[in-house]
Enzyme design. Structure first.
Site, PDB file in Angstrom:
ATOM      1  CG  ASN A 127      93.800 -50.682  18.539  1.00 54.12           C
ATOM      2  OD1 ASN A 127      93.745 -51.217  19.644  1.00 54.12           O
ATOM      3  ND2 ASN A 127      92.707 -50.305  17.875  1.00 54.12           N
TER       4      ASN A 127
ATOM      5  CE  LYS B 244      91.296 -53.096  15.654  1.00 57.16           C
ATOM      6  NZ  LYS B 244      90.279 -52.844  14.656  1.00 57.16           N
TER       7      LYS B 244
ATOM      8  CG  HIS C 118      89.081 -47.514  17.552  1.00 58.25           C
ATOM      9  ND1 HIS C 118      88.192 -48.352  16.929  1.00 58.25           N
ATOM     10  CD2 HIS C 118      90.277 -47.715  16.962  1.00 58.25           C
ATOM     11  CE1 HIS C 118      88.837 -49.062  15.999  1.00 58.25           C
ATOM     12  NE2 HIS C 118      90.114 -48.683  16.003  1.00 58.25           N
TER      13      HIS C 118
ATOM     14  CD  GLU D 268      91.806 -45.841  13.100  1.00 57.17           C
ATOM     15  OE1 GLU D 268      92.701 -46.642  12.844  1.00 57.17           O
ATOM     16  OE2 GLU D 268      91.007 -45.995  14.023  1.00 57.17           O
TER      17      GLU D 268
ATOM     18  N   GLY E 156      89.723 -53.120   9.541  1.00 58.88           N
ATOM     19  CA  GLY E 156      89.567 -54.566   9.678  1.00 58.88           C
ATOM     20  C   GLY E 156      88.896 -55.222   8.486  1.00 58.88           C
TER      21      GLY E 156
HETATM   22  C1  PEP Z   1      92.473 -49.953  14.061  1.00 61.92           C
HETATM   23  O1  PEP Z   1      92.480 -50.771  14.949  1.00 61.92           O
HETATM   24  O2  PEP Z   1      92.371 -48.753  14.346  1.00 61.92           O
HETATM   25  C2  PEP Z   1      92.593 -50.392  12.677  1.00 61.92           C
HETATM   26  C3  PEP Z   1      92.780 -49.510  11.747  1.00 61.92           C
HETATM   27  O3  PEP Z   1      92.489 -51.750  12.432  1.00 61.92           O
HETATM   28  P1  PEP Z   1      92.980 -52.528  11.105  1.00 61.92           P
HETATM   29  O4  PEP Z   1      94.410 -52.096  10.860  1.00 61.92           O
HETATM   30  O5  PEP Z   1      92.882 -53.971  11.453  1.00 61.92           O
HETATM   31  O6  PEP Z   1      92.092 -52.109   9.984  1.00 61.92           O
END
Ligand code: PEP
Length: 247
Positions: free
Chosen positions: A9, A11, A95, A164, A170
């Site tokens: 992802n 973003k 998300h 998640e 992040g």
């Molecule tokens: C995400 O974008 O869903 C995510 C888990 O980001 P990161 O891996 O940067 O924590």
């Protein structure tokens, strides 16, 4: 046997002008990884370009969001049909950044899931508790509620789920493989109650939250973790290739 699925992802990162070279390198470096699904989810403006660069390869492409209406006067939004039409096969839905910053509710997410499925786009349905909820010990209640409300009337066999925990996204803090496995198992057991054993056993559940080359192997070693939704570490070729090539 559930097929592993690793998704990057991006973003709101990477300019279209820096995207083609990046994707062409990934296509070459991952051309022999046929036993797992590999997905790239770039920003909308780079989707066609990435679809084109991945043509004929083992890498599939998805969006990061859709709107739940079919078409019409929804300035600034992008429909599931449009994404399908340009060759996207997946879309992230719900998300935590959409829930938190764009106020997406379980009801909106439910509509988006149904819309995606109706056009043949596979949604990656994201859910997970916030840090304050885990501290209060209510993480299972939160996840159960997101699951039941989000999935109302949705065909489980047509989607992928991503657990998640918001506090791990992040932040560099990852759930331990044991904590992640516990929640994945809880999700699978809940799905068994909501649907049935066969569907609950076959749905793929990704983990997301600071997945990196140095934690992917232990996460993927857990029996109920079927893949990863990777944010930051998917922006770098070496780290994403290593994550896709988990051992
Ligand atoms: C995400 O974008 O869903 C995510 C888990 O980001 P990161 O891996 O940067 O924590």
């Amino acid at each position: 046997m559930r097929r592993p699925i690793i998704a990057g992802n991006w973003k709101m990162n990477k300019l279209p002008s820096e995207t083609r070279g990046f994707v062409e390198s990934l296509v070459k470096l991952l051309s022999d990884a046929h036993d797992r699904d590999i997905l790239l989810m770039p920003p909308f403006v780079s989707l066609s370009l990435v679809v084109d660069a991945c043509q004929g390869s083992n890498i599939k492409v998805g969006a990061q969001n859709i709107y739940f209406e079919k078409e019409g006067a929804w300035t600034g939004e992008v429909s599931a049909d449009m994404l399908k039409n340009i060759g996207a096969e997946y879309s992230i839905i719900g998300h935590s950044e959409r829930r938190q910053y764009f106020k997406e509710t379980d009801e909106m997410i439910n509509k988006k899931l149904k819309r995606a499925v109706s056009v043949g786009l596979t949604p990656i349905f994201c859910l997970g508790e916030r840090e304050v909820e885990r501290k209060k010990g209510i993480e299972r209640d939160v996840v159960y509620q997101q699951l039941t409300r989000g999935l109302l009337g949705v065909e489980l066999e047509k989607i992928v789920i991503a657990y998640e925990p918001v506090w791990a996204i992040g932040t560099g803090k990852t759930a331990t493989p044991q904590d992640a496995e516990e929640m994945h198992l809880f999700i699978r057991e809940s799905l068994q109650k909501i649907y049935n054993k066969e569907l609950a056993e076959s749905v793929r559940i990704q983990y997301g939250g600071s997945v990196k080359p140095d934690n992917i192997d232990s996460l993927m070693a857990q029996p109920d973790i079927d893949g990863a939704l990777v944010g930051g570490a998917s922006l770098n070729i070496d780290s994403f290739v290593r994550i896709v090539r988990f051992k």
